[in-house]
Design a protein around this motif. Structure first.
Motif, mmCIF file in Angstrom:
data_model
loop_
_atom_site.group_PDB
_atom_site.id
_atom_site.type_symbol
_atom_site.label_atom_id
_atom_site.label_comp_id
_atom_site.label_asym_id
_atom_site.label_seq_id
_atom_site.Cartn_x
_atom_site.Cartn_y
_atom_site.Cartn_z
ATOM 1 N N SER A 1 12.786 -4.068 2.987
ATOM 2 C CA SER A 1 12.554 -5.036 4.067
ATOM 3 C C SER A 1 13.704 -6.044 4.121
ATOM 4 C CB SER A 1 11.185 -5.674 3.858
ATOM 5 O OG SER A 1 11.213 -7.020 4.115
ATOM 6 N N GLY A 2 14.202 -6.484 2.957
ATOM 7 C CA GLY A 2 15.367 -7.400 2.924
ATOM 8 C C GLY A 2 16.600 -6.742 3.524
ATOM 9 N N LEU A 3 16.795 -5.456 3.191
ATOM 10 C CA LEU A 3 17.988 -4.754 3.704
ATOM 11 C C LEU A 3 17.899 -4.586 5.211
ATOM 12 C CD1 LEU A 3 18.376 -1.929 1.031
ATOM 13 C CD2 LEU A 3 19.916 -3.853 1.409
ATOM 14 N N SER A 4 16.684 -4.321 5.719
ATOM 15 C CA SER A 4 16.528 -4.116 7.162
ATOM 16 C C SER A 4 16.886 -5.381 7.902
ATOM 17 C CB SER A 4 15.093 -3.761 7.528
ATOM 18 O OG SER A 4 14.689 -2.680 6.779
ATOM 19 N N SER A 5 16.390 -6.552 7.405
ATOM 20 C CA SER A 5 16.675 -7.767 8.178
ATOM 21 C C SER A 5 18.153 -8.127 8.099
ATOM 22 C CB SER A 5 15.791 -8.933 7.765
ATOM 23 O OG SER A 5 15.847 -9.069 6.380
ATOM 24 N N SER B 1 0.835 -1.196 0.000
ATOM 25 C CA SER B 1 0.000 0.000 0.000
ATOM 26 C C SER B 1 0.876 1.255 0.000
ATOM 27 C CB SER B 1 -0.874 0.005 1.260
ATOM 28 O OG SER B 1 -0.006 0.103 2.377
ATOM 29 N N GLN B 2 0.240 2.407 -0.202
ATOM 30 C CA GLN B 2 0.985 3.677 -0.130
ATOM 31 C C GLN B 2 1.612 3.836 1.255
ATOM 32 O OE1 GLN B 2 1.812 5.691 -2.467
ATOM 33 N NE2 GLN B 2 2.649 7.337 -1.168
ATOM 34 N N LYS B 3 0.871 3.317 2.286
ATOM 35 C CA LYS B 3 1.390 3.436 3.654
ATOM 36 C C LYS B 3 2.660 2.589 3.806
ATOM 37 C CE LYS B 3 -0.349 3.426 8.284
ATOM 38 N NZ LYS B 3 -0.932 2.395 9.071
ATOM 39 N N ASP B 4 2.637 1.362 3.225
ATOM 40 C CA ASP B 4 3.838 0.493 3.290
ATOM 41 C C ASP B 4 5.014 1.197 2.624
ATOM 42 O OD1 ASP B 4 2.352 -1.528 4.417
ATOM 43 O OD2 ASP B 4 1.915 -2.489 2.476
ATOM 44 N N PHE B 5 4.679 1.837 1.487
ATOM 45 C CA PHE B 5 5.730 2.505 0.718
ATOM 46 C C PHE B 5 6.328 3.658 1.547
ATOM 47 C CE2 PHE B 5 6.852 5.564 -2.866
ATOM 48 C CZ PHE B 5 7.981 4.858 -3.262
ATOM 49 N N GLU B 6 5.444 4.441 2.187
ATOM 50 C CA GLU B 6 5.937 5.571 2.992
ATOM 51 C C GLU B 6 6.764 5.087 4.174
ATOM 52 O OE1 GLU B 6 2.404 7.843 3.712
ATOM 53 O OE2 GLU B 6 2.348 8.453 1.602
ATOM 54 N N SER B 7 6.326 3.973 4.747
ATOM 55 C CA SER B 7 7.087 3.451 5.895
ATOM 56 C C SER B 7 8.459 2.949 5.430
ATOM 57 C CB SER B 7 6.239 2.402 6.611
ATOM 58 O OG SER B 7 6.928 1.250 6.828
ATOM 59 N N ALA B 8 8.493 2.351 4.212
ATOM 60 C CA ALA B 8 9.794 1.911 3.668
ATOM 61 C C ALA B 8 10.699 3.124 3.424
ATOM 62 C CB ALA B 8 9.590 1.132 2.377
ATOM 63 N N LEU B 9 10.084 4.237 2.976
ATOM 64 C CA LEU B 9 10.887 5.452 2.722
ATOM 65 C C LEU B 9 11.524 5.977 4.022
ATOM 66 C CD1 LEU B 9 8.575 7.429 0.235
ATOM 67 C CD2 LEU B 9 10.747 6.322 -0.276
ATOM 68 N N SER B 10 10.765 5.862 5.142
ATOM 69 C CA SER B 10 11.354 6.326 6.413
ATOM 70 C C SER B 10 12.415 5.344 6.885
ATOM 71 C CB SER B 10 10.303 6.420 7.523
ATOM 72 O OG SER B 10 9.112 6.837 7.020
ATOM 73 N N GLN B 11 12.108 4.042 6.684
ATOM 74 C CA GLN B 11 13.028 2.998 7.162
ATOM 75 C C GLN B 11 14.393 3.100 6.477
ATOM 76 O OE1 GLN B 11 10.756 -0.563 6.785
ATOM 77 N NE2 GLN B 11 12.317 -1.775 7.857
ATOM 78 N N VAL B 12 14.356 3.447 5.201
ATOM 79 C CA VAL B 12 15.591 3.441 4.411
ATOM 80 C C VAL B 12 16.605 4.455 4.961
ATOM 81 C CG1 VAL B 12 15.281 5.137 2.539
ATOM 82 C CG2 VAL B 12 16.191 2.906 2.024
ATOM 83 N N LYS B 13 16.083 5.508 5.596
ATOM 84 C CA LYS B 13 16.976 6.549 6.123
ATOM 85 C C LYS B 13 17.745 6.039 7.339
ATOM 86 C CE LYS B 13 14.110 10.339 4.538
ATOM 87 N NZ LYS B 13 12.691 10.487 4.806
ATOM 88 N N LEU B 14 17.215 4.994 7.977
ATOM 89 C CA LEU B 14 17.864 4.489 9.193
ATOM 90 C C LEU B 14 18.871 3.381 8.906
ATOM 91 C CD1 LEU B 14 14.602 4.160 11.347
ATOM 92 C CD2 LEU B 14 16.249 6.042 11.356
ATOM 93 N N LEU B 15 18.887 2.935 7.634
ATOM 94 C CA LEU B 15 19.769 1.808 7.298
ATOM 95 C C LEU B 15 21.222 2.221 7.216
ATOM 96 C CD1 LEU B 15 17.844 0.009 4.411
ATOM 97 C CD2 LEU B 15 18.176 -0.780 6.753
#
Ligand SMILES: CCCCCCCCCCC/C=C/C(=O)SCCNC(=O)CCNC(=O)[C@H](O)C(C)(C)COP(=O)(O)OP(=O)(O)OC[C@H]1O[C@@H](n2cnc3c(N)ncnc32)[C@H](O)[C@@H]1OP(=O)(O)O
Length: 358
Positions: free
Chosen positions: A80-84, A4-18
């Motif tokens: 999600s793969g990069l986070s794990s 969903s758009q929400k999943d996409f937005e959450s991935a965008l925030s997550q990527v900054k923490l990687l």
């Protein structure tokens, strides 16, 4: 299930923490983001010299007419793969993984792109036995091929090293002392050759006093850091021996012939500050902060591009290599004769029977 758009937005925030995933993955992320938000690439191709924008454009353009939803899904999956994987790689590796087994006289570890070879006979002041010579050669050969950027030699305990273990002289095979001197000259030559040929930046972290061969080979290192407690001492004449480790060439070159003669002929002991003033040591650190300061510095250096460091070392050292090998061969030949002299036998016996220390 579609992202969903929400999943996409959450991935965008997550990527900054990687942790930085590297350029290749960053390009993939960029391309998927552009495809998911703008659709197929239809902007003009950047010029050939605009390398970064061209790489980005190529990555985006390569996605062709991939639908926006699929790009969004692929972006979410990739993050999600990069986070794990980043979660598992951020865990501290168990000691057993970092320590390289199979050495009895050394502790060899690889971490933060640094291979650390630590001489580990502290009760004997890290005196170098035949076994230790062989293990250091093995560790250097392994380090030259591993994925570390720099290699460090150091000592465990209060000494860096007291040099050749004088009990090497008592281990005489049935074939006799001449045979022992011959095989020892080969061992010495091979040992020093490994330092001459070592392809990556080689650093000595001289944690305490250094004697004999542990001092002479410093002329073959790229950088030498010393604790303020370290001393540098080559008592060859006292032992009826002669210089090795290419020091007959490197020391006069580093410190001038007069200073080199005082060390190599008369066995003058230098403090860390004197060794630094004479160019044998790159920098001296207070003993109380030596480990912290040296390892902080080395961790920063180890992040520099490894190929550039190797190539710079080659440019600095390669033209001397042939000469150094010839000098090493000659020094080893002369020592082979010295080991059979009365001067040498008496000096070693005096140490082993506790009549003399250097
Ligand atoms: C036939 C030929 C065969 C030759 C094979 C050669 C192979 C290649 C050789 C390459 C050429 C290299 C040359 C050199 O490196 S010359 C320098 C040699 N080193 C020395 O002469 C140092 C001797 N040691 C000392 O003078 C003192 O131990 C020292 C000043 C270093 C420390 O003194 P301190 O009082 O603080 O401590 P201890 O003496 O009580 O030492 C603790 C124990 O460690 C033993 N020890 C220390 N150094 C050596 C050494 N180099 N060889 C052997 N053993 C060493 C010392 O005996 C003590 O042991 P114990 O606790 O068991 O008594």
């Amino acid at each position: 299930m579609r992202a969903s758009q929400k999943d996409f937005e959450s991935a965008l925030s997550q990527v900054k923490l990687l942790k930085d995933p590297g350029n290749e993955v960053k390009l993939k992320l960029y391309a998927l983001y552009k495809q998911a938000t703008e659709g197929p690439c239809n902007t003009p191709k950047p010029g050939v010299f605009d390398l970064i924008n061209k790489a980005k454009w190529d990555a985006w353009n390569a996605l062709g007419s991939l639908p926006k939803e699929t790009a969004r899904q692929n972006y979410v999956d990739l993050v999600s793969g990069l986070s794990s994987s980043s979660d598992s790689s951020s865990q501290v590796k168990p000691e057993a993984d970092r320590k390289q087994r199979g050495y009895e006289t050394l502790v060899v570890t690889s971490e933060d792109s640094i291979t650390k070879i630590m001489m580990n006979r502290p009760a004997k002041k890290n005196a170098i036995t035949t076994q230790m010579y062989n293990e250091i050669m093995l560790a250097l050969k392994a380090a030259s091929k591993d994925d570390s950027a720099i290699t460090v030699l150091t000592g465990n305990g209060d000494y860096y090293s007291s040099g050749n273990d004088l009990s090497n002289f008592t281990d005489i095979p049935p074939e006799g002392i001449e045979e022992k001197a011959k095989s020892s000259a080969i061992l010495l030559r091979d040992f020093v050759d490994c330092f001459i040929d070592f392809p990556k930046p080689l650093i000595a972290a001289v944690n305490g006093p250094a004697v004999g061969i542990s001092v002479t080979i410093l002329g073959l290192f790229d950088t030498v850091y010393a604790s303020s407690r370290a001393t540098f001492h080559t008592p060859f004449s006292h032992l009826g021996q002669s210089p090795e480790g290419c020091s007959s060439y490197t020391f006069p070159k580093i410190m001038g012939p007069a200073k080199a003669a005082e060390m190599l002929i008369f066995g003058k002991k230098l403090t860390a500050a004197e060794a630094c003033a004479q160019g044998l040591v790159s920098e001296v650190f207070p003993d109380s902060t030596f480990q912290k300061e040296v390892w902080t510095r080395l961790k920063a250096y180890s992040k520099l591009p490894p190929n550039a460091m190797r190539i710079s070392k080659q440019v600095i050292r390669n033209r001397e290599k042939e000469k150094l090998h010839a000098i090493n061969a000659e020094e080893s030949r002369v020592l082979q004769e010295r080991w059979l002299s009365d001067e040498c036998t008496n000096a070693v016996m005096n140490f082993l029977t506790r009549k003399a220390k250097l």
